[in-house]
Design an enzyme around this catalytic site. Structure first.
Site, PDB file in Angstrom:
ATOM      1  N   ASP A 246       0.862  -1.290  -0.001  1.00 59.07           N
ATOM      2  CA  ASP A 246       0.031  -0.104   0.071  1.00 59.07           C
ATOM      3  C   ASP A 246       0.874   1.117  -0.120  1.00 59.07           C
ATOM      4  O   ASP A 246       0.665   2.236  -0.689  1.00 59.07           O
ATOM      5  CB  ASP A 246      -1.018  -0.058   1.049  1.00 59.07           C
ATOM      6  N   ASP A 292      -9.572  -1.575   2.830  1.00 58.49           N
ATOM      7  CA  ASP A 292      -9.261  -1.474   4.100  1.00 58.49           C
ATOM      8  C   ASP A 292     -10.189  -1.801   5.231  1.00 58.49           C
ATOM      9  O   ASP A 292     -10.231  -1.492   6.376  1.00 58.49           O
ATOM     10  CB  ASP A 292      -9.419   0.300   4.233  1.00 58.49           C
TER      11      ASP A 292
END
Length: 395
Positions: A246, A292
Site C-alpha cells: 500500500d 481497508d
C-alpha cells in the site's frame, strides 16, 4: 480513504487478490480530492456526517462477517469429521489462506494492479469499465443474495412453501460422468436473487451511490466471512506485506492514482459530503476502499475464532482488535485532514490491528497460545483423513 468529486478465480487468495488490490487502489488514493475539489468546500457538518457514516458502514461487515465466520468455521469442522457440514454448495464453504498464500498475495496484487494500469493506458477506459460493470453486476448480485439469505430465512414464516431445486450439469456418461455444476437452492434463495437483481439493474443503469454501497457491503461481508486465515502468523505476514504494498504504490508511483481514477466498480464505500445541501442527488463523495475493510476484517475474524477456541466465554481479542480498527481508521481521517492529502489507510490500520491484540496477549500471558492457534485447511484435513483410513486398512 479520501474525498472525491466523481460518481461513484485460481486459488482463493489469488482470486481475492485480483479484486482486493483494486480495493486498496481506490481506498488509498481516490482522486487526490483534497487538492482538486476547489469547486466545492464541504461544511463541517457534511464532512462529519460523511466520515461518520463511512466508519459506521465499515464496522458492519467486520462485526457481522466475523460472527458469521465462526458459524462457517464450525460447519467446516463438522464436514471434516464426517458429519453434515450444512454447506449445500462449495461456494458457501470458507477458503483458507496459508502462509505461502499470504506471502504471494502482495506480489499477485501488485501484478494485477500494474496490469490494470497498462490496460487503462492502452485500451479505451469506456469499454473496460463497461466490461467491469457487467462483471461486478454478476458478482454483486450473487454476493448480495448470499448476504441476505440468513435474514430472509428468519423473515419468512414457517408456513411459506419453500421448495427445493437443484441445478446440475454433467459431462460424459456412465462411470466417466463428471459434474460440472451442482448447485442446490430453494424458493427463499430465488427471492433473495430477485431482490439482488433489482439492486444490480439499478446500479448498472444509474451507478447510484446507495446501490454501490449495497454491493460494496455485500462484498466486504462475504470476504470477512469466507476468507479464513489459518493462524495469526499468516495474518501478520499478509497484513505486513500489504502494508508495504500500500505504501509503495501510493507514495512511490502514480499507478494507484491512475487506476483509482479510472476504475468504476462497487469496490469502495462512498458517502456524499453535500448530502445536507443536495439530498440523494449529492455528488461530492468521501470514500473508503473495501480493501481497508476486508484485509483487517479477516484478521479480526480470526481473533474472534481464537477467542471461541479458548472456551472462556469472553471475546477479549476480538473486541481489542475491533477497537483498534476504529482507532486506526479515526487516525487515518485525522492525518488526512491535517495534511490535506489522501492517505493509505493500511499504514495506520495494520499496526493498530496487530499491535493492540499482541499487547493484550502479552498482558494476559497468552501470546504463545495465540500464535500456536491453527485452523486446518479443508483439503489438508481431507488428506490427513485419507491417510489415517489407509493406515487402518494396512493394519
Amino acid at each position: 480513504m479520501s474525498s472525491d468529486t466523481e460518481q461513484v478465480p485460481a486459488s482463493a487468495p489469488e482470486a481475492a487478490a485480483a479484486v482486493l488490490d483494486a480495493l486498496n487502489a481506490t481506498d488509498s488514493n481516490g482522486t487526490e480530492a483534497l487538492n482538486v475539489t476547489a469547486k466545492f468546500v464541504a461544511t463541517p457538518e457534511g464532512t462529519a456526517l460523511a466520515y461518520g457514516s463511512l466508519v459506521f458502514m465499515a464496522l458492519l461487515p467486520i462485526f457481522f462477517g466475523a460472527l458469521r465466520s465462526v458459524s462457517c468455521s464450525k460447519s467446516k469442522e463438522l464436514g471434516e469429521n464426517d458429519y453434515d457440514s450444512g454447506f449445500r454448495n462449495t461456494s458457501d464453504m470458507p477458503e483458507t489462506i496459508t502462509s505461502r498464500d499470504a506471502a504471494r498475495f502482495p506480489i499477485i496484487a501488485s501484478c494485477t494492479l500494474f496490469g490494470l494500469y497498462l490496460f487503462f493506458k492502452v485500451f479505451s477506459q469506456e469499454y473496460i469499465n463497461l466490461l467491469l460493470s457487467v462483471y461486478f453486476f454478476g458478482l454483486g448480485v450473487l454476493a448480495l443474495s448470499h448476504t441476505m439469505s440468513p435474514l430472509m430465512s428468519r423473515i419468512f414464516p414457517e408456513s411459506f412453501p419453500n421448495k427445493q431445486y437443484q441445478l446440475l450439469f454433467t459431462q460424459g456418461s456412465g462411470e466417466s460422468k463428471e459434474e460440472i455444476v451442482n448447485y442446490e437452492f430453494d424458493t427463499k434463495n430465488l427471492v433473495c436473487l430477485l431482490i439482488s437483481s433489482v439492486v444490480g439493474v439499478w446500479y448498472l443503469l444509474k451507478k447510484h451511490w446507495i446501490a454501490n454501497n449495497l454491493f460494496g457491503l455485500a462484498f466486504a461481508l462475504n470476504g470477512v466471512e469466507l476468507l479464513h486465515l489459518n493462524n495469526v502468523s499468516t495474518g501478520c505476514i499478509l497484513l505486513g506485506g500489504l502494508f508495504v504494498y500500500d505504501v509503495f504504490w501510493v507514495f512511490g508511483t502514480n499507478v494507484m492514482v491512475t487506476v483509482a481514477k479510472s476504475f468504476e466498480a462497487p469496490i469502495k464505500l462512498v458517502f456524499p459530503q453535500d448530502l445536507l445541501e443536495k439530498g440523494l442527488e449529492a455528488s461530492n463523495f468521501a470514500m473508503l476502499g473495501l480493501g481497508d475493510i476486508v484485509i483487517p476484517g479477516i484478521f479480526i475474524a480470526l481473533l474472534l475464532r481464537f477467542d471461541v477456541s479458548l472456551k472462556k466465554n469472553s471475546r477479549t481479542y476480538f473486541y481489542s482488535s475491533f477497537l483498534a480498527y476504529i482507532f486506526g481508521l479515526g487516525l487515518t481521517i485525522f492525518v488526512m485532514h491535517t495534511f490535506k492529502h489522501a492517505q493509505p489507510a493500511l499504514l495506520y490500520l495494520v499496526p493498530a490491528c496487530v499491535g493492540f491484540p499482541v499487547v493484550v496477549a502479552l498482558f494476559k500471558g497468552e501470546l504463545t497460545e495465540m500464535f500456536r492457534y491453527e485452523e486446518t485447511p479443508p483439503e489438508h484435513a481431507t488428506e490427513t483423513k485419507e491417510e489415517t483410513e489407509s493406515e487402518k486398512k494396512d493394519q
